[in-house]
Write an enzyme that holds these catalytic residues in place. Structure first.
Site, PDB file in Angstrom:
ATOM      1  N   CYS A 116       0.809  -1.232   0.000  1.00 18.93           N
ATOM      2  CA  CYS A 116       0.000   0.000   0.000  1.00 18.93           C
ATOM      3  C   CYS A 116       0.838   1.275   0.000  1.00 18.93           C
ATOM      4  O   CYS A 116       0.298   2.372  -0.119  1.00 18.93           O
ATOM      5  CB  CYS A 116      -0.970  -0.002   1.181  1.00 18.93           C
ATOM      6  SG  CYS A 116      -2.307  -1.181   0.940  1.00 18.93           S
ATOM      7  N   HIS A 256      -3.398   7.586   2.676  1.00 23.26           N
ATOM      8  CA  HIS A 256      -3.802   6.283   2.135  1.00 23.26           C
ATOM      9  C   HIS A 256      -5.163   5.915   2.722  1.00 23.26           C
ATOM     10  O   HIS A 256      -5.426   6.130   3.900  1.00 23.26           O
ATOM     11  CB  HIS A 256      -2.748   5.243   2.513  1.00 23.26           C
ATOM     12  CG  HIS A 256      -3.131   3.852   2.117  1.00 23.26           C
ATOM     13  ND1 HIS A 256      -3.484   3.518   0.829  1.00 23.26           N
ATOM     14  CD2 HIS A 256      -3.218   2.697   2.842  1.00 23.26           C
ATOM     15  CE1 HIS A 256      -3.770   2.229   0.777  1.00 23.26           C
ATOM     16  NE2 HIS A 256      -3.631   1.712   1.985  1.00 23.26           N
ATOM     17  N   ASN A 286     -10.197   0.344  -0.135  1.00 19.20           N
ATOM     18  CA  ASN A 286      -8.743   0.418  -0.219  1.00 19.20           C
ATOM     19  C   ASN A 286      -8.298  -0.115  -1.581  1.00 19.20           C
ATOM     20  O   ASN A 286      -8.357  -1.313  -1.831  1.00 19.20           O
ATOM     21  CB  ASN A 286      -8.136  -0.410   0.923  1.00 19.20           C
ATOM     22  CG  ASN A 286      -6.617  -0.346   0.946  1.00 19.20           C
ATOM     23  OD1 ASN A 286      -5.985   0.127  -0.001  1.00 19.20           O
ATOM     24  ND2 ASN A 286      -6.029  -0.842   2.011  1.00 19.20           N
TER      25      ASN A 286
END
Ligand code: UT7
Length: 332
Positions: A116, A256, A286
């Protein structure tokens, strides 16, 4: 000669049409819209349904969106970087195929893999090429088809992730706009908590690994949450402090999108009002490598030349960090 900084000069994005809502997930696994919303902030995520399309399809679309908006000639691009945890195939690099498909025929290209943190680390990589003075146009794409590595019978992972892609162009700037500072971290002790166990060199795929579902994402959510919530907030606050920025000096946090509670904790630690925090987790979940450029694309119209942006991310590995960047243009 004035110092060269690496500025973002254009953005683009792509998300697939199909919306996988919490209500639909209620029919697939033992979960509720209420649980997902309160624990994560997610209401729906986009899924690339086409069986014959991989991550490159979305990466190409995002890059083409950027090229169309900016009117940049793809032949002038020097380098195409693709952050992805879901490449089309383990070999060859997906970035190379994407570069060719968009007409970046004079570019070299490769993939970046730090889960990520792909896009955040990719920003750092792109900036180094620009700052060297040797390269003038670096296209950084973040794209993931997370639906290709999820077990849709596992309620602890399938509710979190979605598919999508975003792209930014980095170019040299001599007025001081662009990437100003970064603090990037990694800790290999984290790999047990968030991983795909099989399919790599350590555990090549076999009938047994498929039967054991080891080709899907495994996450010990609670442990990852604990590390993410403290580390993402800490690095963002550190980058602010060491650049002498207080909450009034920061126009935007670009975090994020893993969990709304992690985003809120980071904003609180920085002393930032919710109005300064970019959020779209409710729509996309996500998207791993695509969260940061999807935010930039969505908020582009509100960004002004000179705005101070703090980026922050946390991902598997573990990998995490924060970047301080000043915005280089007013979009009309
Ligand atoms: O982007 C990369 C980095 N990743 C992250 O930052 C993700 C970090 N982790 C998280 O966001 C959260 O840990 C999750 C959203 C994954 C989970 O939320 P949580 O509040 O940490 O829940 P939990 O794992 O502690 O589970 C609490 C309970 C458990 O039941 P028991 O054991 O208390 O009876 C779970 O089995 O909730 C249960 N549960 C669910 N219930 C309904 C887990 N998933 C679900 C679900 N629906 N989808």
């Amino acid at each position: 000669m004035s110092k060269i900084t690496a500025a973002i000069t254009a953005v683009g994005a792509y998300v697939p049409e199909y919306r996988l809502t919490n209500k639909i997930l209620e029919t697939m696994v033992e979960t509720t819209d209420e649980w997902i919303t309160t624990r994560t902030g997610i209401k729906e995520r986009r899924i690339l349904k086409d069986k014959d399309k991989g991550t490159s399809f979305m990466a190409i679309k995002a890059a083409e969106d950027l090229l169309a908006k900016s009117k940049v000639d793809p032949g002038e691009i020097d380098l195409v970087l693709l952050g992805t945890a879901t490449p089309d195939m383990p070999v060859a690099a997906t970035a190379v195929y994407v570069a060719t498909q968009i007409g970046a025929t004079n570019a070299f290209a490769y993939d970046i893999q730090a889960a990520c943190s792909n896009f955040l680390f990719g920003m750092s990589t792109a900036a180094r090429y620009i700052e060297s003075g040797r390269y003038k146009k670096v296209l950084l794409i973040g794209a993931d088809k997370m639906s290709s590595i999820l077990d849709y019978t596992d309620r602890t992972t399938c509710i979190i992730f979605g598919d999508g892609a975003g792209a930014v162009l980095f170019e040299p700037n001599t007025e001081g706009y662009g990437l100003k500072d970064e603090y990037l971290r990694a800790d290999g002790n984290g790999r047990e908590f968030l991983k795909i166990e099989a399919g790599g060199s350590l555990l090549p795929p076999t009938e047994e690994t498929v039967k054991m579902k080891q080709h899907y994402v495994f996450q010990d959510g609670k442990s990852v949450f604990k590390f993410a919530v403290s580390n993402m907030a800490e690095v963002a606050a550190l980058v602010m402090e060491r650049n002498g920025l207080d909450h009034d000096d920061v126009q935007w946090l670009v975090p994020h999108q893993a969990n709304k509670r992690i985003i809120d904790a980071t904003a609180n630690r920085m002393g930032l009002d919710a109005s300064k925090v970019m959020v779209n987790i409710q729509k996309y979940g996500n998207t791993t490598s695509a969260t940061l450029p999807l935010l930039l694309n969505e908020y582009e119209g509100q960004l002004k030349k000179g705005d101070n942006l703090i980026f922050a991310a946390f991902g598997g590995g573990f990998t995490w960090g924060s970047i301080y960047l000043t915005w280089a243009y007013n979009s009309q």
